[in-house]
Design a protein around this motif. Structure first.
Motif, PDB file in Angstrom:
ATOM      1  N   THR A  63       0.870  -1.176   0.000  1.00 33.95           N
ATOM      2  CA  THR A  63       0.000   0.000   0.000  1.00 33.95           C
ATOM      3  C   THR A  63       0.904   1.222   0.000  1.00 33.95           C
ATOM      4  O   THR A  63       1.772   1.357   0.863  1.00 33.95           O
ATOM      5  CB  THR A  63      -0.926   0.010   1.230  1.00 33.95           C
ATOM      6  OG1 THR A  63      -1.722  -1.175   1.207  1.00 33.95           O
ATOM      7  CG2 THR A  63      -1.826   1.235   1.228  1.00 33.95           C
ATOM      8  N   SER A  67      -2.852   3.711  -2.767  1.00 32.11           N
ATOM      9  CA  SER A  67      -3.101   2.680  -3.783  1.00 32.11           C
ATOM     10  C   SER A  67      -2.401   1.388  -3.379  1.00 32.11           C
ATOM     11  O   SER A  67      -1.483   1.406  -2.558  1.00 32.11           O
ATOM     12  CB  SER A  67      -2.595   3.137  -5.154  1.00 32.11           C
ATOM     13  OG  SER A  67      -3.317   4.263  -5.589  1.00 32.11           O
ATOM     14  N   ARG A  68      -2.832   0.289  -3.984  1.00 29.46           N
ATOM     15  CA  ARG A  68      -2.243  -1.014  -3.673  1.00 29.46           C
ATOM     16  C   ARG A  68      -1.581  -1.602  -4.909  1.00 29.46           C
ATOM     17  O   ARG A  68      -2.089  -1.443  -6.029  1.00 29.46           O
ATOM     18  CB  ARG A  68      -3.327  -1.942  -3.140  1.00 29.46           C
ATOM     19  CG  ARG A  68      -3.903  -1.388  -1.839  1.00 29.46           C
ATOM     20  CD  ARG A  68      -5.102  -2.153  -1.355  1.00 29.46           C
ATOM     21  NE  ARG A  68      -4.698  -3.484  -0.909  1.00 29.46           N
ATOM     22  CZ  ARG A  68      -5.461  -4.561  -1.026  1.00 29.46           C
ATOM     23  NH1 ARG A  68      -6.645  -4.487  -1.576  1.00 29.46           N
ATOM     24  NH2 ARG A  68      -5.031  -5.721  -0.585  1.00 29.46           N
ATOM     25  N   PHE A 100      -9.862  -8.774  -7.491  1.00 27.91           N
ATOM     26  CA  PHE A 100      -9.247  -7.523  -7.927  1.00 27.91           C
ATOM     27  C   PHE A 100      -9.031  -7.496  -9.427  1.00 27.91           C
ATOM     28  O   PHE A 100      -8.958  -8.528 -10.083  1.00 27.91           O
ATOM     29  CB  PHE A 100      -7.897  -7.305  -7.204  1.00 27.91           C
ATOM     30  CG  PHE A 100      -6.825  -8.263  -7.633  1.00 27.91           C
ATOM     31  CD1 PHE A 100      -5.959  -7.956  -8.682  1.00 27.91           C
ATOM     32  CD2 PHE A 100      -6.660  -9.487  -6.997  1.00 27.91           C
ATOM     33  CE1 PHE A 100      -4.973  -8.838  -9.084  1.00 27.91           C
ATOM     34  CE2 PHE A 100      -5.673 -10.371  -7.381  1.00 27.91           C
ATOM     35  CZ  PHE A 100      -4.830 -10.054  -8.430  1.00 27.91           C
ATOM     36  N   LEU A 152      -0.896  -2.223 -10.448  1.00 25.22           N
ATOM     37  CA  LEU A 152      -1.854  -1.531  -9.607  1.00 25.22           C
ATOM     38  C   LEU A 152      -3.045  -2.459  -9.462  1.00 25.22           C
ATOM     39  O   LEU A 152      -3.551  -2.992 -10.466  1.00 25.22           O
ATOM     40  CB  LEU A 152      -2.292  -0.220 -10.272  1.00 25.22           C
ATOM     41  CG  LEU A 152      -3.461   0.515  -9.607  1.00 25.22           C
ATOM     42  CD1 LEU A 152      -3.062   1.046  -8.221  1.00 25.22           C
ATOM     43  CD2 LEU A 152      -3.928   1.655 -10.507  1.00 25.22           C
ATOM     44  N   GLU A 154      -6.966  -3.005  -7.921  1.00 28.68           N
ATOM     45  CA  GLU A 154      -8.162  -2.292  -7.468  1.00 28.68           C
ATOM     46  C   GLU A 154      -9.293  -3.310  -7.355  1.00 28.68           C
ATOM     47  O   GLU A 154      -9.280  -4.335  -8.053  1.00 28.68           O
ATOM     48  CB  GLU A 154      -8.532  -1.205  -8.476  1.00 28.68           C
ATOM     49  CG  GLU A 154      -7.432  -0.171  -8.669  1.00 28.68           C
ATOM     50  CD  GLU A 154      -7.733   0.809  -9.755  1.00 28.68           C
ATOM     51  OE1 GLU A 154      -7.906   1.997  -9.427  1.00 28.68           O
ATOM     52  OE2 GLU A 154      -7.808   0.394 -10.931  1.00 28.68           O
TER      53      GLU A 154
END
Length: 157
Positions: A63, A67-68, A100, A152, A154
């Motif tokens: 993280t 953002s992850r 994700f 990335l 999400e």
């Protein structure tokens, strides 16, 4: 990377190294499957690019700035190749499942993320960065960026 360059992939170099890596990954995987996350560890589930079967690997989720990310310190691993085709998967800790979507970062987007990753997991993954650490200038991180896939992640919609 130019067309005639081999993609970077670092595998354990000896039978002992492969055995130690297998034991370490196996231990982290077993604990994560039972619901105990080690420093952010998750089990990555991604569909195989040719078989369509679920493939698993322990990963560290970073993280950074809200953002992850998933970073591949070993380079062009099988999970990276599968994720590029699948564009998403699942992260699991115990019975908790998080679906994700994944977007691969361009090399120009990677320096800050690589720096944050090295700050967080230098002891665990530093050996795969050939002496580059979190204090490296952006120019050095940009130079090595092609060898370190970064995604990335999400929530899937």
């Amino acid at each position: 990377m130019s067309a005639n360059e081999t993609p970077r992939y670092v595998m354990p170099t000896s039978a002992l190294g492969r055995r130690m890596n297998s034991m370490f990954n196996g231990t982290v995987a077993a604990l994560t499957r039972r619901g105990l996350s080690i420093w952010g560890s998750r089990m990555l589930y991604v569909r195989g690019r040719t078989s369509g079967e679920w493939r698993t690997n322990p990963v560290n989720v970073l993280t950074h700035d809200g953002s992850r990310y998933l970073v591949a310190p070993r380079g062009q691993t099988q999970w990276v190749r599968n994720l590029r085709v699948a564009h998403g998967g699942e992260l699991r800790v115990g019975s908790k499942v998080e679906r994700f979507a994944a977007t691969e970062l361009s090399d120009e987007q990677k320096p800050d993320v690589l720096r944050a990753y090295l700050k967080r997991w230098k002891l665990e993954v530093g050996v795969f960065f050939d002496g580059v650490d979190a204090k490296a200038p952006d120019s050095k991180l940009l130079e090595i960026a092609p060898g370190y896939p970064v995604f990335l992640i999400e929530p899937a919609s």
